[in-house]
Scaffold this motif. Structure first.
Motif, PDB file in Angstrom:
ATOM      1  N   ASP A 171      -1.188  14.901  -3.188  1.00 11.38           N
ATOM      2  CA  ASP A 171      -1.822  14.775  -4.498  1.00 11.38           C
ATOM      3  C   ASP A 171      -0.985  13.935  -5.457  1.00 11.38           C
ATOM      4  OD1 ASP A 171      -4.103  16.312  -3.918  1.00 11.38           O
ATOM      5  OD2 ASP A 171      -2.981  18.163  -4.239  1.00 11.38           O
ATOM      6  N   ASP A 172       0.175  13.456  -4.998  1.00 15.65           N
ATOM      7  CA  ASP A 172       1.020  12.641  -5.860  1.00 15.65           C
ATOM      8  C   ASP A 172       0.334  11.301  -6.135  1.00 15.65           C
ATOM      9  OD1 ASP A 172       2.985  14.566  -5.856  1.00 15.65           O
ATOM     10  OD2 ASP A 172       4.097  13.662  -4.196  1.00 15.65           O
ATOM     11  N   PRO A 173       0.287  10.883  -7.403  1.00 16.72           N
ATOM     12  CA  PRO A 173      -0.329   9.590  -7.703  1.00 16.72           C
ATOM     13  C   PRO A 173       0.520   8.451  -7.147  1.00 16.72           C
ATOM     14  CG  PRO A 173       0.700  10.500  -9.657  1.00 16.72           C
ATOM     15  CD  PRO A 173       0.806  11.542  -8.579  1.00 16.72           C
ATOM     16  N   ARG A 174      -0.145   7.359  -6.847  1.00 17.59           N
ATOM     17  CA  ARG A 174       0.543   6.185  -6.310  1.00 17.59           C
ATOM     18  C   ARG A 174       1.341   5.515  -7.426  1.00 17.59           C
ATOM     19  NH1 ARG A 174      -2.599   1.163  -3.601  1.00 17.59           N
ATOM     20  NH2 ARG A 174      -1.796  -0.152  -5.226  1.00 17.59           N
ATOM     21  N   PRO A 175       2.665   5.434  -7.315  1.00 14.56           N
ATOM     22  CA  PRO A 175       3.470   4.848  -8.381  1.00 14.56           C
ATOM     23  C   PRO A 175       3.660   3.336  -8.212  1.00 14.56           C
ATOM     24  CG  PRO A 175       4.911   5.869  -6.782  1.00 14.56           C
ATOM     25  CD  PRO A 175       3.489   6.052  -6.297  1.00 14.56           C
ATOM     26  N   GLY A 176       2.789   2.545  -8.801  1.00 19.32           N
ATOM     27  CA  GLY A 176       2.957   1.090  -8.768  1.00 19.32           C
ATOM     28  C   GLY A 176       2.559   0.449  -7.456  1.00 19.32           C
ATOM     29  N   LYS A 177       2.964  -0.793  -7.287  1.00 20.06           N
ATOM     30  CA  LYS A 177       2.617  -1.588  -6.114  1.00 20.06           C
ATOM     31  C   LYS A 177       3.313  -1.034  -4.875  1.00 20.06           C
ATOM     32  CE  LYS A 177       2.829  -6.369  -4.429  1.00 20.06           C
ATOM     33  NZ  LYS A 177       2.040  -6.089  -3.331  1.00 20.06           N
TER      34      LYS A 177
END
Length: 126
Positions: free
Chosen positions: A59-65
């Protein structure tokens, strides 16, 4: 002796959805389920030349590219026919700053993970 990549792990919100998508893209099958996580790979199983893909529920959001992406090549059709097939199963065009002069297409899977469809057709590895 050298190493070879045997597994690629992709954190995702919906492993079922991505398993269905990547199985269709790569001609893979579900090999194993462990709770919400799904391992897909060649229908003959793991251990061969093609790596398995482990879709890890997160469930961790994608941090950047992302620092890693897949490049895929068609095995049985030309690039445009494969592009049509990938778009038909849920891929979508992605803009990462292309000039329009590239001989590859940048796409995103149903969760937005970028991958490239390269021009060269390759033989299928079994």
């Amino acid at each position: 002796m050298a190493c070879r990549i045997s597994e690629i792990v992709l954190d995702c919100a919906d492993p079922e959805r991505l398993a269905a998508f990547w199985c269709e893209v790569l001609g893979y099958a579900v090999l194993r389920r462990d709770g919400d996580d799904i391992e897909i790979g060649p229908p003959e199983g793991s251990g061969g030349l093609r790596p398995v893909l482990v879709l890890n529920r997160s469930d961790d959001p994608r941090p950047g590219k992302p620092r890693l992406h897949f490049d895929v090549n068609a095995t049985d059709r030309d690039q445009e026919a494969e592009l049509d097939r990938l778009l038909g199963i849920g891929a979508r065009p992605a803009d990462v700053g292309q000039t329009g002069e590239e001989d590859w297409h940048v796409l995103a899977d149903p969760e937005g993970n970028e991958f490239c469809l390269l021009r060269r057709r390759v033989s299928e590895v079994r």
